[in-house]
Each structure stands twice: as C-alpha cells, then as structure tokens.
Design a protein around this motif. Structure first.
Motif, PDB file in Angstrom:
ATOM      1  N   LEU A  42       0.833  -1.197   0.000  1.00 41.23           N
ATOM      2  CA  LEU A  42       0.000   0.000   0.000  1.00 41.23           C
ATOM      3  C   LEU A  42       0.869   1.248   0.000  1.00 41.23           C
ATOM      4  O   LEU A  42       2.064   1.209   0.288  1.00 41.23           O
ATOM      5  N   GLN A  43       0.246   2.370  -0.345  1.00 42.51           N
ATOM      6  CA  GLN A  43       0.833   3.695  -0.187  1.00 42.51           C
ATOM      7  C   GLN A  43      -0.289   4.635   0.208  1.00 42.51           C
ATOM      8  O   GLN A  43      -1.358   4.628  -0.415  1.00 42.51           O
ATOM      9  N   ALA A  44      -0.048   5.432   1.237  1.00 45.84           N
ATOM     10  CA  ALA A  44      -1.080   6.330   1.744  1.00 45.84           C
ATOM     11  C   ALA A  44      -0.621   7.775   1.662  1.00 45.84           C
ATOM     12  O   ALA A  44       0.574   8.082   1.764  1.00 45.84           O
ATOM     13  N   TYR A  45      -1.604   8.675   1.464  1.00 45.75           N
ATOM     14  CA  TYR A  45      -1.342  10.115   1.412  1.00 45.75           C
ATOM     15  C   TYR A  45      -2.428  10.835   2.198  1.00 45.75           C
ATOM     16  O   TYR A  45      -3.594  10.416   2.214  1.00 45.75           O
ATOM     17  N   ILE A  46      -2.030  11.943   2.821  1.00 44.68           N
ATOM     18  CA  ILE A  46      -2.989  12.770   3.551  1.00 44.68           C
ATOM     19  C   ILE A  46      -2.784  14.231   3.185  1.00 44.68           C
ATOM     20  O   ILE A  46      -1.661  14.678   2.939  1.00 44.68           O
ATOM     21  N   GLN A  47      -3.881  14.962   3.085  1.00 45.67           N
ATOM     22  CA  GLN A  47      -3.833  16.416   2.952  1.00 45.67           C
ATOM     23  C   GLN A  47      -4.504  16.976   4.205  1.00 45.67           C
ATOM     24  O   GLN A  47      -5.699  16.805   4.413  1.00 45.67           O
ATOM     25  N   ARG A  48      -3.719  17.638   5.033  1.00 49.75           N
ATOM     26  CA  ARG A  48      -4.197  18.039   6.359  1.00 49.75           C
ATOM     27  C   ARG A  48      -4.849  19.413   6.321  1.00 49.75           C
ATOM     28  O   ARG A  48      -4.290  20.364   5.780  1.00 49.75           O
ATOM     29  N   SER A  84     -17.338  43.412   5.059  1.00 49.72           N
ATOM     30  CA  SER A  84     -17.189  44.824   5.423  1.00 49.72           C
ATOM     31  C   SER A  84     -18.270  45.292   6.384  1.00 49.72           C
ATOM     32  O   SER A  84     -18.221  46.433   6.872  1.00 49.72           O
ATOM     33  N   HIS A  85     -19.239  44.457   6.679  1.00 46.63           N
ATOM     34  CA  HIS A  85     -20.348  44.863   7.554  1.00 46.63           C
ATOM     35  C   HIS A  85     -20.436  44.037   8.839  1.00 46.63           C
ATOM     36  O   HIS A  85     -21.123  44.443   9.782  1.00 46.63           O
ATOM     37  N   PHE A  86     -19.736  42.895   8.873  1.00 49.29           N
ATOM     38  CA  PHE A  86     -19.789  42.045  10.047  1.00 49.29           C
ATOM     39  C   PHE A  86     -18.378  41.561  10.377  1.00 49.29           C
ATOM     40  O   PHE A  86     -17.514  41.481   9.498  1.00 49.29           O
ATOM     41  N   ALA A  87     -18.146  41.214  11.628  1.00 50.12           N
ATOM     42  CA  ALA A  87     -16.825  40.772  12.078  1.00 50.12           C
ATOM     43  C   ALA A  87     -16.662  39.283  11.785  1.00 50.12           C
ATOM     44  O   ALA A  87     -16.671  38.427  12.675  1.00 50.12           O
ATOM     45  N   VAL A  88     -16.490  38.956  10.490  1.00 46.88           N
ATOM     46  CA  VAL A  88     -16.380  37.556  10.087  1.00 46.88           C
ATOM     47  C   VAL A  88     -15.139  37.309   9.237  1.00 46.88           C
ATOM     48  O   VAL A  88     -14.996  36.253   8.624  1.00 46.88           O
ATOM     49  N   SER A  89     -14.216  38.287   9.217  1.00 45.97           N
ATOM     50  CA  SER A  89     -13.087  38.205   8.278  1.00 45.97           C
ATOM     51  C   SER A  89     -12.127  37.049   8.569  1.00 45.97           C
ATOM     52  O   SER A  89     -11.395  36.616   7.686  1.00 45.97           O
ATOM     53  N   GLN A  90     -12.109  36.532   9.787  1.00 44.26           N
ATOM     54  CA  GLN A  90     -11.148  35.483  10.143  1.00 44.26           C
ATOM     55  C   GLN A  90     -11.714  34.074   9.982  1.00 44.26           C
ATOM     56  O   GLN A  90     -11.038  33.097  10.280  1.00 44.26           O
ATOM     57  N   ILE A  91     -12.944  33.981   9.509  1.00 40.91           N
ATOM     58  CA  ILE A  91     -13.568  32.665   9.396  1.00 40.91           C
ATOM     59  C   ILE A  91     -12.949  31.881   8.248  1.00 40.91           C
ATOM     60  O   ILE A  91     -12.720  32.415   7.162  1.00 40.91           O
ATOM     61  N   GLN A  92     -12.677  30.600   8.484  1.00 43.90           N
ATOM     62  CA  GLN A  92     -12.163  29.717   7.449  1.00 43.90           C
ATOM     63  C   GLN A  92     -12.821  28.347   7.560  1.00 43.90           C
ATOM     64  O   GLN A  92     -13.175  27.900   8.650  1.00 43.90           O
ATOM     65  N   ASN A  93     -13.001  27.717   6.405  1.00 46.95           N
ATOM     66  CA  ASN A  93     -13.457  26.330   6.383  1.00 46.95           C
ATOM     67  C   ASN A  93     -12.232  25.422   6.303  1.00 46.95           C
ATOM     68  O   ASN A  93     -11.254  25.744   5.636  1.00 46.95           O
ATOM     69  N   LEU A  94     -12.294  24.298   6.996  1.00 44.26           N
ATOM     70  CA  LEU A  94     -11.176  23.360   6.998  1.00 44.26           C
ATOM     71  C   LEU A  94     -11.632  22.006   6.454  1.00 44.26           C
ATOM     72  O   LEU A  94     -12.745  21.565   6.726  1.00 44.26           O
ATOM     73  N   SER A  95     -10.772  21.378   5.662  1.00 38.77           N
ATOM     74  CA  SER A  95     -11.087  20.054   5.138  1.00 38.77           C
ATOM     75  C   SER A  95      -9.817  19.211   5.097  1.00 38.77           C
ATOM     76  O   SER A  95      -8.722  19.736   4.897  1.00 38.77           O
ATOM     77  N   THR A  96      -9.969  17.929   5.304  1.00 36.79           N
ATOM     78  CA  THR A  96      -8.853  16.986   5.264  1.00 36.79           C
ATOM     79  C   THR A  96      -9.211  15.856   4.302  1.00 36.79           C
ATOM     80  O   THR A  96     -10.359  15.404   4.276  1.00 36.79           O
ATOM     81  N   SER A  97      -8.232  15.426   3.501  1.00 40.36           N
ATOM     82  CA  SER A  97      -8.471  14.360   2.527  1.00 40.36           C
ATOM     83  C   SER A  97      -7.412  13.274   2.681  1.00 40.36           C
ATOM     84  O   SER A  97      -6.334  13.513   3.236  1.00 40.36           O
ATOM     85  N   PHE A  98      -7.749  12.087   2.153  1.00 43.08           N
ATOM     86  CA  PHE A  98      -6.858  10.933   2.308  1.00 43.08           C
ATOM     87  C   PHE A  98      -6.969  10.055   1.060  1.00 43.08           C
ATOM     88  O   PHE A  98      -8.052   9.899   0.488  1.00 43.08           O
ATOM     89  N   VAL A  99      -5.841   9.494   0.646  1.00 44.83           N
ATOM     90  CA  VAL A  99      -5.802   8.546  -0.471  1.00 44.83           C
ATOM     91  C   VAL A  99      -5.048   7.306  -0.014  1.00 44.83           C
ATOM     92  O   VAL A  99      -3.944   7.414   0.525  1.00 44.83           O
ATOM     93  N   LEU A 100      -5.647   6.147  -0.232  1.00 47.54           N
ATOM     94  CA  LEU A 100      -4.988   4.874   0.070  1.00 47.54           C
ATOM     95  C   LEU A 100      -4.880   4.077  -1.232  1.00 47.54           C
ATOM     96  O   LEU A 100      -5.904   3.704  -1.825  1.00 47.54           O
ATOM     97  N   LEU A 101      -3.655   3.856  -1.685  1.00 51.28           N
ATOM     98  CA  LEU A 101      -3.405   2.997  -2.842  1.00 51.28           C
ATOM     99  C   LEU A 101      -3.053   1.612  -2.334  1.00 51.28           C
ATOM    100  O   LEU A 101      -2.167   1.469  -1.481  1.00 51.28           O
TER     101      LEU A 101
END
Length: 537
Positions: free
Chosen positions: A43-49, A63-80
């Motif tokens: 096998l060979q495995a890969y991760i994107q953190r 520009s109207h609300f205090a939301v400028s620091q918000i981020q979405n996070l996602s993690t992915s994985f591949v197993l060969l």
C-alpha cells in the motif's frame, strides 16, 4: 465505513503516477504516510491536512460584520492498495478523489460492479444522461427498492451512468452505488480490505449484468492508446481550434445541486475567471483571452464553486465537459465524460432500421426550396401562401397560464398534416423539433380545447367541410438541408435516437408520423455555420 473505490488499468503494476503531480508539489498538498503497523498487503497512503479556504460569501458580508477570520477546513486521504494483482485507490474527501489521475483508472468500474451485484428488484436510485448535444441529466430516486421498469426511464434514449441499490450478493455490504467509482459501506476492518477488493474485482469481471442490463453494452469504451482514439482526438482538437459549435456542446460531468453553486471557476496556467454559467461560447472566449497554450482540452479546468468558496463538485478538465459525435470508418463514436465510446453496431442498426420504417413524404409534399437568406418565419409565411396552407408559426396555444404555451405546428395542410419545420443545423435544433411534434400529439389526444383550437383555425381558413382524418392528424417533421440523400441517411445519430423516441410517443397515441425534406442550395448550411462561428468566437 463508507469507501470510494477506483480500479486501475491492468497495465498499472505500481503506485507511481496514480497521483497527479500537482497534488504532491503544491503547498499544503498530499504528503506520504506509512502505517503504524503492518497491514499485510502492499500500500501507499497520502494525507492532505486541514486545507483552509475562505467562504465565498465573506466578500459580500465582510465589510459589515466581524467575520473576516472565518475559514473552512477540510482533510483528505488517499490509500493505494494492491490486491489480487490489481491496484485500487480508496479515497476520502474531495481533494483525495481529485488527486487521482483519472486516465489510469477503469471506466465504469463502479457501474459494472453494481450491475453484477445489486438485487434486480431492489434498485433505489438511477442517474441517466440523454444522448444528445443538448444534454439532460437526471437522478431518479424511489423511496423503496424497485425494478428498473418502475423508474420509467426511456432506455432507447437515456444512457444509465450510475445505479444504486441493495445487494444480497456481497456479504460485507447491504447497499452499493457506482459509476466510474464504486461507493460502498463495509463492515470490515482495514486488514480485511484485500478480500473485499478481490470480491469486487470478481464482480467487475462478471458478465451476469448482460442478462438484466444488456443496454449497458450499447456503448463500448475505447482504450486511450488505441489508434481510433488517437484519430478521434485529432478530429476533436481540430474542431476546438476552429471554435466550432457543430455537433459540440457542454454538459456537467456530474450531477450537482444547483442551489449550492455560486459560480464556476475556469482556470488555465495560473489564469482564472469566474462565470455565472458555462456555455461553449463563453469557454471559447476564455480561451481566446487568457489561454496561450495548445492543449485547452486538458489544461483548461472547470469547477463549480459554492458560496462557501469550496468546490461544489469535482474540478474537471474541459474535455470532461465536452459532448460530441463523430462518424468514422463506418462506425459511430461519442465523447462523454472525457471518454470515447463506440456505439454498438447492432444498436446503430436497430436505430437506423427504426428511422427507415418512418414514412418519408418528401415527394408528396414537394416543399419549396428554402433560400438561405430567408429566416424560418419568412419561409413558413411564403410557403403558406403559395400552397394555401394554414400558417401557425408563432401562433401559440396557452396551457393553464401565460407562461405555459406551445406552438401547435408551423404549417397545416387541408388534410390535417401538422408540419413542424426546422433547418438541419444541429442535433440540438432537431431535438426541439421532434419534441414539438410529440407534445402537440399528446395535447391533441388529451386536451379537448387543443383539438377545438386546431379545427377552429382550419375551418376559418377553408370552411366548415374540415373533418378529422382516420387516426387523427399526421405529425410531419419537415427538415431543411443542402444534401441530396433521404433524410434517414443524413440525420445525426443523436438526432435519430431523439426522432425515434418522439415518433413512438406519437404512434402510441394512434397517430401517424412522417418525415419530409425541404431542399436548400448545395453548401448553404455549411456557409451559414462558418459565419456563425466567427461571430460567436
């Protein structure tokens, strides 16, 4: 655990090259992992953190609300993984799937496994695409497992691309779904994966599906390195370089939720544009303005983007969006989802035979030459006066409200032939024509006010002696082209399928259907299309 599984081609013997290099080289890309303990198979495995992205709606609200620091996070994985002398890829997350080099993997792996494994009476979901350059895609879901016939899918017109259902064949899963990839929930630990993959490989290689789903063989995928594929690719490249719109269209490579799509991103060699909608013309505009390479089909990428700023679907090359048709070496080929398919010759013969059986009344109607300078409206008006036919072009019948309307036909003869008129410029145009005729026939049989309107118009034109012919009016598809052969020999294959589908609707209603050719000066349609290409480019 839900797995997305892909099977590499037979000639793939190692893991190298299965991951697209950009996903290994990019910042915050995939990184190789080793298992903490031996799993007993190669096998060979890969991760994107934790890949951070900003929601698209921040530009609108930031520009109207205090939301400028918000981020979405996602993690992915591949197993060969290697099992039973074949390489499989198991992916988690959108980036994990997108990281695979799709050219290295079997097409229709998931569809074939499902077709050989699902219970015939327990299908729950079917995805289809119709075979035309105006592509209709739909997902039909039933609340309880049923037979394919309960989905009311016109198999002569629609191409099944994905199925989902319950299975008693596999002892490690209760339900499966698949197209190119297989999606399966398994109750097996990771150490038992080789046995699972071995069983799925057996299901992929089985021919049991031919008994229950023989139509899956209407289209045979071509090998990427075959000579005919190389020829077809050259023909396609030439059309793209000419900025042709002939027998070419775009269709979404996968079903997505339109409500989740904010826009589409086009990108090529670090150039990028946002489009509210994707059409072949505006893709050509992007190529002309931003792209300086020579391989736009592979280098121009398109991805639907949600208002979160994250992909609402897979990023796919332009090639995967293209739908087209070629006749080459006495065979018919179609491109869909980036892959070439040869249409089964028996199926081609069946379609051609069905079209040949339709009456051709070109000599009976003897319709006048269509001057290329005339528009459709002008031609219909002139012919109606010369032949003393009733002109119904643009005379719409309203159904239930001002926005629900249909054109009964373009011209009607005294013996009640309802003639629908179009030039043979594209299969998209002809699909609209064929649909117009079948809808008109359905309304004639089902709506008394529709019949009354037709007879009222006829009697106002010719007097009270108009009576319904035996079997009702005849639907006539009058198609203008600049070729000398009968229409049945010149129609595009996509168009023949659409014609047969709509003709059978008319015939099931007890009405007759016929073809009639409208002559045009030799070469006039091709000249007209060249002018249109330059204008749209």
């Amino acid at each position: 655990m839900k797995l997305t599984i892909n099977l590499a081609h037979k000639d793939v013997v190692g893991f190298d090259g299965l991951i697209r290099p950009v996903y290994l080289e990019m910042d915050n890309g995939l990184e190789a992992l080793q298992p903490t303990n031996s799993l007993g198979f190669p096998l060979q495995a890969y991760i994107q953190r934790d890949k951070p992205t900003q929601p698209k709606w921040l530009d609108f609200l930031g520009s109207h609300f205090a939301v400028s620091q918000i981020q979405n996070l996602s993690t992915s994985f591949v197993l060969l993984a290697k099992a039973h002398d074949r390489i499989f890829a198991i992916t988690f997350g959108m980036s994990g799937f997108n990281a695979l080099d799709r050219t290295k993997f079997e097409r229709e792996f998931g569809l074939r496994v499902c077709a050989n494994s699902v219970d015939e009476d327990d299908l729950t979901t079917v995805d289809t695409r119709n075979l035309d350059t105006v592509t209709r895609q739909q997902r039909t879901h039933l609340s309880s497992g049923s037979r394919l016939s309960d989905f009311s899918i016109p198999l002569e017109q629609d191409w099944i691309r994905r199925i989902q259902g319950k299975t008693a064949t596999l002892d490690f899963a209760k339900s499966i779904s698949g197209s190119d990839s297989l999606h399966i929930n398994i109750n097996v630990p990771l150490t038992g994966l080789p046995d699972v993959l071995g069983t799925l490989l057996e299901r992929f290689n089985s021919n049991e599906y031919k008994k229950r789903f023989p139509f899956l063989d209407y289209y045979r995928p071509l090998e990427d390195e075959s000579e005919i594929t190389k020829t077809l690719n050259s023909l396609l490249d030439a059309r793209i370089n000419e900025r042709s719109l002939d027998k070419l269209s775009l269709a979404l490579p996968q079903l997505i939720d339109d409500e989740q799509v904010n826009h589409f991103d086009l990108s090529a060699r670090y150039k990028r544009a946002e489009l509210d909608e994707i059409t072949l013309s505006n893709v050509y505009t992007f190529i002309d303005e931003y792209y300086e390479g020579s391989t736009p089909l592979s280098e121009v990428k398109i991805v639907p983007v949600a208002d979160t700023g994250q992909p609402a679907g897979q990023k796919r090359p332009l090639r995967d969006w293209i739908v087209c048709e070629f006749d080459e070496s006495e065979s018919t080929y179609v491109l869909s989802l980036g892959n070439w398919y040869e249409v089964n010759r028996d199926y081609v013969q069946e379609v051609n035979a069905g079209v040949d059986r339709l009456a051709d009344i070109s000599h009976e109607l003897n319709m006048d030459m269509w001057n290329p300078a005339e528009g459709e409206g002008g031609y219909n008006e002139r012919v109606s006066k010369d032949e003393d036919w009733l002109l119904l072009d643009k005379d719409n019948f309203h159904i239930g409200g001002p926005h629900q309307k249909i054109e009964i036909c373009d011209l009607m003869t005294k013996d009640m032939k309802l003639i629908c008129v179009k030039q043979q410029t594209s299969s998209a145009t002809l699909s609209h024509l064929f649909s117009q005729g079948s809808v008109s026939a359905e309304l004639y049989r089902g709506e008394e006010s529709y019949r009354d309107r037709i007879f009222q118009n006829a009697r106002e034109k010719w007097g009270e002696g108009i009576e319904e012919p035996n079997g009702g009016p005849m639907i006539v598809y009058a198609i203008a082209n600049d070729r000398d052969q009968p229409l049945a020999e010149t129609l595009f294959f996509f168009s023949k399928i659409s014609l047969l589908f709509n003709a059978r609707i008319v015939q099931r209603l007890g009405m007759q259907v016929a073809l009639a050719r409208i002559p045009m000066p030799k070469g006039s349609l091709r000249k007209k299309k060249r002018k249109s290409k330059r204008r749209d480019a």
